[in-house]
Design a protein around this motif. Sequence first.
Motif, PDB file in Angstrom:
ATOM      1  N   PHE A   1       3.330 -10.957   5.810  1.00  0.00           N
ATOM      2  CA  PHE A   1       4.065  -9.877   6.478  1.00  0.00           C
ATOM      3  C   PHE A   1       5.086  -9.257   5.524  1.00  0.00           C
ATOM      4  O   PHE A   1       5.285  -8.046   5.520  1.00  0.00           O
ATOM      5  CB  PHE A   1       4.760 -10.425   7.724  1.00  0.00           C
ATOM      6  CG  PHE A   1       5.691  -9.433   8.355  1.00  0.00           C
ATOM      7  CD1 PHE A   1       5.197  -8.376   9.106  1.00  0.00           C
ATOM      8  CD2 PHE A   1       7.074  -9.529   8.175  1.00  0.00           C
ATOM      9  CE1 PHE A   1       6.063  -7.448   9.682  1.00  0.00           C
ATOM     10  CE2 PHE A   1       7.929  -8.615   8.737  1.00  0.00           C
ATOM     11  CZ  PHE A   1       7.429  -7.568   9.501  1.00  0.00           C
ATOM     12  N   LYS A   2       5.719 -10.104   4.724  1.00  0.00           N
ATOM     13  CA  LYS A   2       6.708  -9.605   3.762  1.00  0.00           C
ATOM     14  C   LYS A   2       6.055  -8.652   2.765  1.00  0.00           C
ATOM     15  O   LYS A   2       6.621  -7.611   2.414  1.00  0.00           O
ATOM     16  CB  LYS A   2       7.358 -10.772   3.033  1.00  0.00           C
ATOM     17  CG  LYS A   2       8.431 -10.349   2.042  1.00  0.00           C
ATOM     18  CD  LYS A   2       9.076 -11.550   1.364  1.00  0.00           C
ATOM     19  CE  LYS A   2      10.136 -11.110   0.370  1.00  0.00           C
ATOM     20  NZ  LYS A   2      10.765 -12.287  -0.308  1.00  0.00           N
ATOM     21  N   THR A   3       4.839  -8.998   2.313  1.00  0.00           N
ATOM     22  CA  THR A   3       4.133  -8.139   1.370  1.00  0.00           C
ATOM     23  C   THR A   3       3.796  -6.794   2.007  1.00  0.00           C
ATOM     24  O   THR A   3       3.992  -5.728   1.401  1.00  0.00           O
ATOM     25  CB  THR A   3       2.838  -8.820   0.888  1.00  0.00           C
ATOM     26  OG1 THR A   3       3.166 -10.068   0.288  1.00  0.00           O
ATOM     27  CG2 THR A   3       2.123  -7.950  -0.133  1.00  0.00           C
ATOM     28  N   ARG A   4       3.290  -6.816   3.226  1.00  0.00           N
ATOM     29  CA  ARG A   4       2.932  -5.568   3.909  1.00  0.00           C
ATOM     30  C   ARG A   4       4.175  -4.701   4.156  1.00  0.00           C
ATOM     31  O   ARG A   4       4.127  -3.486   4.003  1.00  0.00           O
ATOM     32  CB  ARG A   4       2.225  -5.881   5.226  1.00  0.00           C
ATOM     33  CG  ARG A   4       0.862  -6.542   5.050  1.00  0.00           C
ATOM     34  CD  ARG A   4       0.061  -6.528   6.341  1.00  0.00           C
ATOM     35  NE  ARG A   4       0.728  -7.285   7.402  1.00  0.00           N
ATOM     36  CZ  ARG A   4       0.543  -8.586   7.603  1.00  0.00           C
ATOM     37  NH1 ARG A   4      -0.285  -9.268   6.809  1.00  0.00           N
ATOM     38  NH2 ARG A   4       1.162  -9.197   8.593  1.00  0.00           N
ATOM     39  N   LYS A   5       5.277  -5.351   4.526  1.00  0.00           N
ATOM     40  CA  LYS A   5       6.509  -4.604   4.752  1.00  0.00           C
ATOM     41  C   LYS A   5       7.017  -3.975   3.460  1.00  0.00           C
ATOM     42  O   LYS A   5       7.470  -2.821   3.444  1.00  0.00           O
ATOM     43  CB  LYS A   5       7.571  -5.533   5.335  1.00  0.00           C
ATOM     44  CG  LYS A   5       8.859  -4.826   5.724  1.00  0.00           C
ATOM     45  CD  LYS A   5       9.849  -5.796   6.369  1.00  0.00           C
ATOM     46  CE  LYS A   5      11.134  -5.071   6.757  1.00  0.00           C
ATOM     47  NZ  LYS A   5      12.114  -6.008   7.373  1.00  0.00           N
ATOM     48  N   THR A   6       6.924  -4.724   2.361  1.00  0.00           N
ATOM     49  CA  THR A   6       7.331  -4.193   1.057  1.00  0.00           C
ATOM     50  C   THR A   6       6.490  -2.986   0.674  1.00  0.00           C
ATOM     51  O   THR A   6       7.009  -1.974   0.173  1.00  0.00           O
ATOM     52  CB  THR A   6       7.204  -5.282  -0.014  1.00  0.00           C
ATOM     53  OG1 THR A   6       8.037  -6.391   0.328  1.00  0.00           O
ATOM     54  CG2 THR A   6       7.625  -4.751  -1.381  1.00  0.00           C
ATOM     55  N   CYS A   7       5.184  -3.071   0.910  1.00  0.00           N
ATOM     56  CA  CYS A   7       4.294  -1.955   0.582  1.00  0.00           C
ATOM     57  C   CYS A   7       4.601  -0.727   1.434  1.00  0.00           C
ATOM     58  O   CYS A   7       4.584   0.405   0.936  1.00  0.00           O
ATOM     59  CB  CYS A   7       2.840  -2.368   0.760  1.00  0.00           C
ATOM     60  SG  CYS A   7       2.239  -3.484  -0.528  1.00  0.00           S
ATOM     61  N   ARG A   8       4.884  -0.937   2.710  1.00  0.00           N
ATOM     62  CA  ARG A   8       5.232   0.195   3.575  1.00  0.00           C
ATOM     63  C   ARG A   8       6.518   0.868   3.092  1.00  0.00           C
ATOM     64  O   ARG A   8       6.612   2.100   3.039  1.00  0.00           O
ATOM     65  CB  ARG A   8       5.388  -0.283   5.027  1.00  0.00           C
ATOM     66  CG  ARG A   8       4.075  -0.516   5.757  1.00  0.00           C
ATOM     67  CD  ARG A   8       4.286  -0.517   7.271  1.00  0.00           C
ATOM     68  NE  ARG A   8       5.212  -1.558   7.687  1.00  0.00           N
ATOM     69  CZ  ARG A   8       4.851  -2.784   8.042  1.00  0.00           C
ATOM     70  NH1 ARG A   8       3.559  -3.123   8.017  1.00  0.00           N
ATOM     71  NH2 ARG A   8       5.759  -3.663   8.429  1.00  0.00           N
ATOM     72  N   ASN A   9       7.501   0.050   2.742  1.00  0.00           N
ATOM     73  CA  ASN A   9       8.759   0.623   2.244  1.00  0.00           C
ATOM     74  C   ASN A   9       8.549   1.378   0.934  1.00  0.00           C
ATOM     75  O   ASN A   9       9.140   2.438   0.711  1.00  0.00           O
ATOM     76  CB  ASN A   9       9.797  -0.485   2.050  1.00  0.00           C
ATOM     77  CG  ASN A   9      10.278  -1.067   3.362  1.00  0.00           C
ATOM     78  OD1 ASN A   9      10.170  -0.424   4.393  1.00  0.00           O
ATOM     79  ND2 ASN A   9      10.809  -2.282   3.323  1.00  0.00           N
TER      80      ASN A   9
END
Length: 229
Positions: free
Chosen positions: A99-107
């Motif tokens: 989830f942290k990776t996906r959130k980082t990519c979205r940001n």
Amino acid sequence: MDPKREHWIRSDMVTLSGLFNKRLPKFRRNFNRYSNNGRRSEDIREQYGNALSYYDVTAGEDTGTVPNVNVIRSAIDTHVSKLSELKVRPFFNPLVGTFKTRKTCRNAQVYFDEFYEAEDVYRKAIQTVRFADIFEVGHLWVDDEDRKIKQLPPWEFFLDAAEYHYGRLSRCFILQKQYPLIWLREKLTADDHAELLGRLDRDPGAKVERAVYYDLIEKRKYTFADTKL
């Protein structure tokens, strides 16, 4: 700064500019062919030229004004127009990740989308493509001081052609004529640059020749204003 080092940098700038300025006649020729079918003649560096005074209108005895079709300009503008429709951008899409990776990519996606809009990257990129079509090379410069993306005309960027051919540069420099002195005010000190500060006080619109030399081995940058370091 070591005087010997400073002397070498100054002489190296003269050497690089002397080698690279051999391209200026080619740039001028290509610019003339693109802008006005080759009949226009002016300095490629001039910022305050009067373009209208160079247009040549010929008239026939029976036909009146004879139109001129610039095939070179039409081909370049068509190529640039096609590329301008693409609007390529960085795209972040984690195939496998937490989830942290996906959130980082979205940001990151939001950041770069906003950054491209704020810096007007698409317009600058298209103009750089037009420069590449006309002058054989185009440059986008990420200025490390203000973190802005800027267009850099081919005649303002100098490097060693042999180093470029073998894939690695040890030094390069940027030379900008008619550069507003007021944009360098923060770099000027009263002790070392009294003459430049005095000129700026007398004329806030004063212009200088600005040079930025990059030593890519030692990771150092040197800025000059009218030959003053």
